[in-house]
Structures are given as C-alpha cells and as structure tokens.
Design an enzyme around this catalytic site. Structure first.
Site, short mmCIF file in Angstrom:
data_model
loop_
_atom_site.label_atom_id
_atom_site.label_comp_id
_atom_site.label_asym_id
_atom_site.label_seq_id
_atom_site.Cartn_x
_atom_site.Cartn_y
_atom_site.Cartn_z
N ASP A 83 0.85 -1.19 0.00
CA ASP A 83 0.00 0.00 0.00
C ASP A 83 0.89 1.25 0.00
OD1 ASP A 83 -2.43 1.37 0.19
OD2 ASP A 83 -2.41 1.38 2.38
N HIS A 184 -7.52 9.81 3.66
CA HIS A 184 -7.25 8.79 4.68
C HIS A 184 -7.73 9.25 6.05
CE1 HIS A 184 -3.84 7.41 1.85
NE2 HIS A 184 -4.81 6.54 1.79
N LYS A 188 -12.84 12.80 7.28
CA LYS A 188 -12.80 12.97 5.82
C LYS A 188 -13.57 14.20 5.35
CE LYS A 188 -12.56 7.94 5.19
NZ LYS A 188 -11.09 7.86 5.12
N SER A 218 -12.96 4.19 4.17
CA SER A 218 -13.63 3.79 5.41
C SER A 218 -14.87 4.64 5.63
CB SER A 218 -12.68 3.94 6.60
OG SER A 218 -11.78 2.84 6.65
P1 13P Z 1 -9.10 4.76 5.21
O1 13P Z 1 -8.26 5.62 6.08
O2 13P Z 1 -10.33 5.45 4.78
O3 13P Z 1 -9.38 3.42 5.82
O4 13P Z 1 -8.26 4.48 3.86
C1 13P Z 1 -7.29 3.48 3.82
C2 13P Z 1 -6.47 3.54 2.59
O5 13P Z 1 -6.78 4.19 1.62
C3 13P Z 1 -5.23 2.75 2.59
O6 13P Z 1 -4.48 2.93 1.43
O1 G3H Z 2 -2.56 4.75 3.55
C1 G3H Z 2 -3.03 4.73 4.65
C2 G3H Z 2 -3.23 3.48 5.41
O2 G3H Z 2 -4.25 3.69 6.34
C3 G3H Z 2 -1.96 2.99 6.03
O3 G3H Z 2 -1.62 3.79 7.11
O4 G3H Z 2 0.81 4.25 6.78
O5 G3H Z 2 -0.27 4.48 9.03
O6 G3H Z 2 0.10 2.22 8.04
P1 G3H Z 2 -0.16 3.68 7.78
ZN ZN Z 3 -4.59 4.86 0.60
#
Ligand code: 13P
Ligand code: G3H
Ligand code: ZN
Length: 316
Positions: A83, A184, A188, A218
C-alpha cells in the site's frame, strides 16, 4: 493455494459490478479478524501492507502470518499488496519479498515524474509477475475546509479525466487509484460527505474495461465511533464515506476499495470498552480477542457492501 495477483479478481469484479476489499494489516489479530471474515463469507481478499506496517511488525513476521492465512484457506484467493509504495526502491524490495501486487504512489509528483517512476516500477514488477497499482490526483476533500485541499484549488487535487488514458497507456499499470475527494483517516469531511462522482464516471468511460481503485474508503461506522466516545475516546467529529457512496462507486468501475480506518476503530472501540468495563483486566487476550472479533464482524458486513461475499470461487 499460493498467493495470487489481482488480475482475475479485478476482471470478475469489473464484469459483475462488485469490488474487492483491500484491508490493511499490521499484526496477527487484525489479520486473523479479516481472514475469518472472508473465510466465512467466501470472499476474495487483498491484504495490504503499508511501509508503516513493514516498519512496525517487520516484514518477516507479517509474511509468516499471511503465509499461514493462505495455507489455511486454500479456497480463498489472497493477494499480498504493498500500500502506497513511495519509491522504485520500496516497490522493488516488495517484489523481491514476494508481494504479488504493489502500489507506486507518485501522485504528488508532476504528471511526467509520476509517469517516469510508475513506468520503472511496472517494468520491474511485470518482469517478476507482479501487478502494479498507480495513482493520479491527490487524496483530499472537495468540500470547503476539508483535509488535503483548499477550496480555491480543489480541482487540481482530483484525478483529471483528460490524463487517465495517456497515463495508463504510457505506464502500463494494471489498476489506477483515482482521487475523487476521499482522504485517509477518520476525518474525511467537515460538513457532509461529497465525492466527485461525475469525474469517476467520466474516467470509467474513458478507461473502459480498466479497474479503478478507491482509497480512503472507510465509513467511520457509528457503532465504533459511539463506543470510542462512550469509553473515554475523543472522536466527536469523525466522518467517513457513507456506504451508499461506496456501493455507487463500485458500479462505476471501482474494483478495489481500501479500508484501514474502520479496522482501527473496530479494534480500538472494543479495547476501550473492555478497559472501562473491566478496569482490573490485564490479560491482552481478553481485550485483543474482542477487538479481533469486532474486526471480523465489521469485515463480514463490508464484504456485503462491496458485493464480493460468495465470489471467492469465481476469482480463483
Ligand atoms: P481509510 O483511512 O479510509 O481506511 O483508507 C485506507 C487507505 O486508503 C489505505 O491505502
Ligand atoms: O494509507 C493509509 C493506510 O491507512 C496505512 O496507514 O501508513 O499508518 O500504516 P499507515
Ligand atoms: Zn490509501
């Protein structure tokens, strides 16, 4: 069954109007909660690992946990996805570590820079049988005063339909995350949820047959927000993307929906509840267990919102 890439899942999702849930994993309980949900619902799954997760848990531990999940669920297709990879080097490392899908997020760079680094990641990843998600536009809101964008220049943060075909053709990426006003985290929108569905629709038309990705998806479920606030937390203004909006996006070529915040809130809500109701409790199993169960139930619900419950077999 070994880990799979997302090609078949996205093809089936696109053709049949559903999306695959991409859930972030950071530890054993979160992973187990997600896995038991998809196992019960017979849903395909993308487990995604951020750079922060790699740093927190160490990749060898996360990999071992994911390997057990894969081995114990041979009838569930599971993707291990990076990710928000920020550089070619991070993506290369993940390809070398056995990820079956990586995201290169060079969306903060100007168009040409984004094309250049994404192309490089695609070249290396494809040579190793790994698929690539790229991103256009930057996450942020399209309402006044929201995270990530000033109202005056909000348009420049959203994915530009005029760029998507050229971007996909020049980079060869396998899926595209498009910024349409989500962000994120748990805050939001300040007033009311608002997404650029017109853009999403236009992008979907221009990239016919091509899978789109929605980050920041989310919903900040009232159940967990209320528990958190009731049991000593402080998240009064938290607001997410309504589930009706997710369902609408899924009908517009969105084949992957990213969810992390809802997992975090589910586990946090239950841990807070246990701590307040049982202040003498100090056995981690007694609070992580309910947290894991809350994740499982929440994910089961999401799989129905996304429409991918029962679709594991056709995605194999
Ligand atoms: P959320 O913060 O809305 O859960 O998004 C997660 C996300 O996009 C991870 O890449
Ligand atoms: O991209 C956002 C995801 O919620 C991952 O978050 O980088 O804190 O693990 P993080
Ligand atoms: Zn993301």
């Amino acid at each position: 069954m070994a880990l799979v890439d997302s090609k078949k899942m996205f093809k089936m999702a696109y053709e049949n109007g559903y999306a695959i849930g991409a859930f972030n994993v950071n530890n054993m309980e979160i992973t187990q909660g997600i896995i038991s949900a998809v196992a019960e619902e017979k849903a395909p799954l993308i487990l995604q690992v951020s750079r922060g997760a790699r740093k927190y848990a160490s990749m060898s531990y996360l990999r071992a946990i994911i390997d057990v999940a894969v081995a114990e669920n041979p009838d569930i297709p599971i993707v291990m996805h990076l990710d928000h990879g920020d550089t070619f080097e991070t993506c290369k490392q993940c390809v070398d570590d056995g990820f079956t899908s990586v995201m290169i997020d060079a969306s903060k760079q100007p168009f040409e820079g984004n094309v250049a680094v994404t192309s490089k990641v695609v070249e290396y990843s494809h040579a190793h049988g790994v698929v690539v998600e790229a991103e256009l536009g930057q996450l942020g809101g399209i309402e006044e005063d929201v995270v990530g964008a000033d109202v005056d220049d909000v348009e420049k943060f959203l994915a530009d339909p005029n760029q998507v075909v050229e971007f996909v053709e020049r980079t060869g990426c396998d899926s595209l995350a498009v910024a349409i006003g989500t962000s994120h985290g748990a805050y939001k929108f300040k007033k009311e949820p608002k997404l650029a569905f017109d853009r999403l629709e236009e992008i979907g038309k221009r990239l016919a047959g091509f899978p789109l990705v929605m980050h920041g998806s989310s919903s900040v479920l009232a159940e967990f927000k209320d528990l958190i606030n009731k049991y000593g937390g402080d998240m009064p203004g938290a607001m997410g993307v309504p589930e009706e909006a997710i369902s609408k996006a899924v009908k517009m070529a969105v084949c992957k929906v990213n969810i992390d915040t809802d997992l975090r809130m589910a586990i946090t809500a239950k841990i807070r509840q246990v701590f307040v109701e049982f202040p003498r409790e100090f056995d981690p199993r007694k609070y992580l267990g309910p947290g894991r169960e809350a994740i499982k139930n929440m994910v089961k619900h999401k799989l129905h919102v996304l429409g991918c419950a029962g679709k594991a077999a056709e995605c194999m």
